[in-house]
Enzyme design. Structure first.
Site, PDB file in Angstrom:
ATOM      1  N   LYS A  78       9.678 -10.063  -9.534  1.00  0.00           N
ATOM      2  CA  LYS A  78       8.901 -11.106  -8.837  1.00  0.00           C
ATOM      3  C   LYS A  78       7.678 -10.571  -8.081  1.00  0.00           C
ATOM      4  O   LYS A  78       6.582 -11.127  -8.214  1.00  0.00           O
ATOM      5  CB  LYS A  78       9.826 -11.897  -7.906  1.00  0.00           C
ATOM      6  CG  LYS A  78       9.179 -13.128  -7.307  1.00  0.00           C
ATOM      7  CD  LYS A  78       8.930 -14.228  -8.336  1.00  0.00           C
ATOM      8  CE  LYS A  78      10.134 -15.123  -8.485  1.00  0.00           C
ATOM      9  NZ  LYS A  78      10.136 -15.937  -9.669  1.00  0.00           N
ATOM     10  N   SER A 105       0.877  -1.172   0.000  1.00  0.00           N
ATOM     11  CA  SER A 105       0.000   0.000   0.000  1.00  0.00           C
ATOM     12  C   SER A 105       0.917   1.227   0.000  1.00  0.00           C
ATOM     13  O   SER A 105       2.120   1.102   0.207  1.00  0.00           O
ATOM     14  CB  SER A 105      -0.903  -0.017   1.225  1.00  0.00           C
ATOM     15  OG  SER A 105      -0.113   0.010   2.384  1.00  0.00           O
ATOM     16  N   GLU A 148      -8.003  26.168   0.363  1.00  0.00           N
ATOM     17  CA  GLU A 148      -7.088  25.139  -0.164  1.00  0.00           C
ATOM     18  C   GLU A 148      -7.833  24.016  -0.886  1.00  0.00           C
ATOM     19  O   GLU A 148      -7.260  23.334  -1.730  1.00  0.00           O
ATOM     20  CB  GLU A 148      -6.216  24.570   0.965  1.00  0.00           C
ATOM     21  CG  GLU A 148      -6.906  23.676   1.992  1.00  0.00           C
ATOM     22  CD  GLU A 148      -7.588  24.437   3.131  1.00  0.00           C
ATOM     23  OE1 GLU A 148      -7.854  25.645   2.968  1.00  0.00           O
ATOM     24  OE2 GLU A 148      -7.870  23.818   4.186  1.00  0.00           O
ATOM     25  N   GLU A 173     -15.781  26.957  21.872  1.00  0.00           N
ATOM     26  CA  GLU A 173     -15.300  25.586  21.635  1.00  0.00           C
ATOM     27  C   GLU A 173     -14.429  25.088  22.796  1.00  0.00           C
ATOM     28  O   GLU A 173     -14.312  23.886  23.016  1.00  0.00           O
ATOM     29  CB  GLU A 173     -14.512  25.549  20.313  1.00  0.00           C
ATOM     30  CG  GLU A 173     -14.097  24.158  19.894  1.00  0.00           C
ATOM     31  CD  GLU A 173     -13.640  24.055  18.435  1.00  0.00           C
ATOM     32  OE1 GLU A 173     -13.822  25.025  17.662  1.00  0.00           O
ATOM     33  OE2 GLU A 173     -13.105  22.999  18.068  1.00  0.00           O
ATOM     34  N   HIS A 225     -12.339  26.978   3.605  1.00  0.00           N
ATOM     35  CA  HIS A 225     -11.040  26.349   3.311  1.00  0.00           C
ATOM     36  C   HIS A 225     -10.663  26.588   1.850  1.00  0.00           C
ATOM     37  O   HIS A 225     -10.997  25.756   0.989  1.00  0.00           O
ATOM     38  CB  HIS A 225     -11.121  24.839   3.587  1.00  0.00           C
ATOM     39  CG  HIS A 225     -11.236  24.516   5.038  1.00  0.00           C
ATOM     40  ND1 HIS A 225     -10.139  24.264   5.829  1.00  0.00           N
ATOM     41  CD2 HIS A 225     -12.316  24.435   5.840  1.00  0.00           C
ATOM     42  CE1 HIS A 225     -10.546  24.022   7.067  1.00  0.00           C
ATOM     43  NE2 HIS A 225     -11.858  24.128   7.107  1.00  0.00           N
ATOM     44  N   GLY A 241      -8.082  29.136  12.165  1.00  0.00           N
ATOM     45  CA  GLY A 241      -7.059  30.188  12.078  1.00  0.00           C
ATOM     46  C   GLY A 241      -7.688  31.571  12.028  1.00  0.00           C
ATOM     47  O   GLY A 241      -7.192  32.531  12.626  1.00  0.00           O
ATOM     48  N   THR A 300       5.821  -8.106  -8.720  1.00  0.00           N
ATOM     49  CA  THR A 300       4.798  -7.771  -9.714  1.00  0.00           C
ATOM     50  C   THR A 300       4.158  -9.039 -10.253  1.00  0.00           C
ATOM     51  O   THR A 300       2.936  -9.145 -10.359  1.00  0.00           O
ATOM     52  CB  THR A 300       5.415  -6.952 -10.870  1.00  0.00           C
ATOM     53  OG1 THR A 300       5.976  -5.773 -10.324  1.00  0.00           O
ATOM     54  CG2 THR A 300       4.387  -6.595 -11.925  1.00  0.00           C
ATOM     55  N   GLN A 301       5.000 -10.024 -10.563  1.00  0.00           N
ATOM     56  CA  GLN A 301       4.465 -11.295 -11.074  1.00  0.00           C
ATOM     57  C   GLN A 301       3.464 -11.889 -10.082  1.00  0.00           C
ATOM     58  O   GLN A 301       2.392 -12.358 -10.453  1.00  0.00           O
ATOM     59  CB  GLN A 301       5.589 -12.313 -11.248  1.00  0.00           C
ATOM     60  CG  GLN A 301       6.527 -12.019 -12.391  1.00  0.00           C
ATOM     61  CD  GLN A 301       7.670 -13.031 -12.410  1.00  0.00           C
ATOM     62  OE1 GLN A 301       7.501 -14.177 -12.040  1.00  0.00           O
ATOM     63  NE2 GLN A 301       8.841 -12.591 -12.832  1.00  0.00           N
ATOM     64  N   GLY A 311       0.776   5.171  -4.108  1.00  0.00           N
ATOM     65  CA  GLY A 311       0.240   6.360  -4.785  1.00  0.00           C
ATOM     66  C   GLY A 311      -0.776   6.009  -5.851  1.00  0.00           C
ATOM     67  O   GLY A 311      -0.736   6.544  -6.960  1.00  0.00           O
ATOM     68  N   CYS A 357     -10.204  29.020   8.664  1.00  0.00           N
ATOM     69  CA  CYS A 357     -11.213  28.420   9.535  1.00  0.00           C
ATOM     70  C   CYS A 357     -10.874  28.676  11.009  1.00  0.00           C
ATOM     71  O   CYS A 357     -11.050  29.791  11.479  1.00  0.00           O
ATOM     72  CB  CYS A 357     -11.361  26.938   9.208  1.00  0.00           C
ATOM     73  SG  CYS A 357     -12.956  26.298   9.710  1.00  0.00           S
TER      74      CYS A 357
HETATM   75  N1  GLN Z   1     -13.113  24.111  15.265  1.00  0.00           N
HETATM   76  C1  GLN Z   1     -13.650  25.166  14.487  1.00  0.00           C
HETATM   77  C2  GLN Z   1     -15.132  24.991  14.238  1.00  0.00           C
HETATM   78  O1  GLN Z   1     -15.660  23.920  14.403  1.00  0.00           O
HETATM   79  C3  GLN Z   1     -12.902  25.299  13.178  1.00  0.00           C
HETATM   80  C4  GLN Z   1     -13.071  24.118  12.290  1.00  0.00           C
HETATM   81  C5  GLN Z   1     -12.007  24.047  11.231  1.00  0.00           C
HETATM   82  O2  GLN Z   1     -10.975  24.689  11.346  1.00  0.00           O
HETATM   83  N2  GLN Z   1     -12.223  23.248  10.223  1.00  0.00           N
HETATM   84  O3  GLN Z   1     -15.784  25.938  13.874  1.00  0.00           O
END
Ligand code: GLN
Length: 545
Positions: free
Chosen positions: A194, A18, A522, A414, A520, A392, A196-197, A21, A390
């Site tokens: 081997k 495993s 990203e 939280e 997010h 952050g 792979t075989q 990729g 988020c």
């Molecule tokens: N813990 C925070 C919330 O639930 C931020 C969540 C996160 O960063 N994905 O709102």
């Protein structure tokens, strides 16, 4: 649901080990074909969780969130980044989902008194799911990735289902690709076939004969090894291609292409699909050149909790790479464990010395958050380009409330426990919104529209847009009671929800780049279209050093 007679299937299995990729391999094959065809990736996982939303990221890697709110694993990140598409939750089949449906159907009496069995009921359900997606999406190519390695017990029903599918759709409408490992043992010094075989033999026992073998190896496969593998697999040596180790994963489609992949696929499936790789090649070239002889090296800190496993922040790392490729520079990522910031002394400069930009990504719970707040204060005061994602962003709001507005007891609810309330809950779980959350597996998940304030930094970064769409995964948000108090002297909430009065972007106007987002970014960044908020972070950092 039966076969629609149009979709071609490429089924990717893995053998030997495993972690070779397979997700990137499947995504790379897709990226070579998607220029001219509609490629729909489907991933079949053997585990019994319905989805990875509840799995610990240190164990399973990052939870990737889709626009439709589905929580899936990192392979979907690869698919979206390589194919430049939006995938769907339905395209991820897990054994948990399969059995749940079987049991529901059994209770409803759908099986008309029959004994419900693994064969044919489980395999039929898998095939039906696949055929339904093929038809719904009008897919030209469906790329089916089977999780794990061929011998795994938990994936056997998928293997049997695709064996049957192969018969249903006919030889020229499906292609089996097998990813294996070709070791070069030290002391022996030559490529060995081997493993792979053996793994191909195991696949053969299950009635599957690969049409293409990709041999993952530290070097390009030699003609001799290709011949040897071909002989065992009843294929031609040109149907064995090298999956050579690379530093830059975005190079893999180009390597496959050099090895003749799209021609082999086109011939077998009788399609016309020469790849369109101009822009992709240029960006890959930029990345490679900057790995070897960088135009400039930026030091970027990622400050978080799961820093022991980079996979927990895989999409953040990829988003940085995308922007770096466009800006023609190299980024060195410096992982800062914010729990250590707390325990090993609160001196922020020590942790951020020499950083050109700082990212505080998403997170949960109270561990390490005081460390993050300390670092955020430092970047705010020192004018270091900052992106808070988020959690952050939420902590950037807490930091500002405490240190600029003087609300010493500011925090997120939280962290509340044992009935002790936060004094100034600037980030809170808002009452009255429980209903929305219950729909999304207890969190606000998936794509939502964000209204962007005219004249803001955010609007400039998003190319003048007044409405954008980004992906969310959170429970808490900025408490509207505090908005008026926070928003002065250059502190602006520049993004708001289009449906509710909730804050989605914050920025400081008296700072080179200090921006937080509740979503997010990203998750939507791809090599061809990097996320604007990351691109700007690095652009500003580049300009300043
Ligand atoms: N813990 C925070 C919330 O639930 C931020 C969540 C996160 O960063 N994905 O709102």
């Amino acid at each position: 649901m039966k076969y629609n007679g149009k979709t071609k299937f490429i089924i990717v299995t893995g053998g030997v080990l495993s972690g070779l990729g397979k997700g990137v391999a499947a995504a790379s094959i897709g990226s070579l074909l998607c220029g001219r065809m509609k490629v729909v990736p489907v991933k079949c996982d053997g585990y019994l969780n319905t989805d990875p939303g509840t799995m610990n990221p240190t164990e399973h890697g990052e939870v990737y969130v889709l626009d439709d709110g589905g929580e899936v694993d990192m392979d979907f990140g690869h698919y979206e980044r390589f194919l430049n598409i939006q995938t769907r939750f339905k395209w991820n089949l897990t054994m948990g989902k399969v059995f749940k449906q079987i049991l529901e159907k059994e209770r409803k009496g759908d099986y008309l008194g029959k004994t419900v069995q693994f064969l044919p009921h489980v395999t039929n359900l898998i095939k039906e799911h696949i055929f339904t997606i093929a038809t719904e999406e009008q897919a030209d190519i469906m790329l089916i990735e089977i999780g794990g390695t061929v011998g795994d017990l938990e994936n056997q029903f998928y293997i049997e289902a695709v064996r049957q599918l192969s018969h249903d759709v006919g030889h020229e409408n499906r292609m089996f690709v097998h990813l294996t490992y070709v070791p070069i043992p030290s002391g022996v010094g030559e490529q060995k076939s081997k493993p792979t075989q053996m793994s191909v033999r195991e696949l053969n026992e299950k009635g599957i004969y690969p049409d293409l073998v990709i041999g993952r190896c530290s070097e390009y496969l030699t003609p001799i090894i290709k011949e040897k593998i071909a002989l065992f697999c009843n294929i031609e040596p040109n149907q064995v291609i090298s999956g050579v180790d690379v530093q830059n994963v975005y190079e893999i489609p180009l390597i496959y292409e050099k090895e003749g992949l799209s021609e082999i696929v086109s011939k077998h499936l009788r399609i016309y699909a020469p790849p369109k790789l101009e822009q992709w090649s240029r960006l890959v070239h930029n990345i490679n050149r900057n790995l070897a002889t960088p135009r400039k090296v930026l030091q970027v800190a990622i400050c978080g909790k799961y820093t022991t496993l980079e996979d927990s922040y895989a999409s953040v790392v990829e988003a940085i790479k995308h922007s770096a490729a466009h800006l023609d520079l190299r980024v060195n990522i410096n992982w800062v464990d914010t729990e250590k910031v707390e325990t090993e002394g609160n001196e922020p400069a020590k942790w951020l010395d020499g950083m050109h930009a700082v990212i505080v990504p998403g997170g949960f719970g109270s561990r390490g958050i005081e460390g993050k707040i300390t670092l955020i204060q430092h970047v705010r005061e020192q004018g270091i380009p900052f992106l808070g994602i988020c959690y952050g962003m939420q902590l950037a709001v807490v930091e500002y409330a405490r240190n600029v507005r003087g609300l010493k007891g500011a925090n997120t609810t939280e962290v509340e426990k044992d009935g002790i309330k936060v004094e100034s809950p600037v980030i809170a779980y808002l009452p009255g919104q429980e209903k929305i959350r219950e729909m999304g597996a207890t969190m606000r998940l998936g794509g939502h529209d964000v209204l962007v304030k005219s004249g803001s930094v955010a609007q400039k970064v998003y190319g003048g847009a007044t409405k954008i769409r980004e992906r969310f995964r959170h429970r808490y948000e900025v408490n509207p009671i505090f908005v008026k108090d926070l928003e002065k002297d250059g502190f602006v909430f520049s993004g708001k929800s289009s449906t509710e009065d909730i804050m989605q972007i914050m920025e400081l106007s008296n700072h080179p780049y200090f921006l937080g987002c509740q979503f997010h970014p990203e998750l939507q960044s791809t090599l061809l279209q990097p996320a604007p908020l990351f691109l700007e972070l690095l652009r500003v950092a580049d300009e300043r050093c």
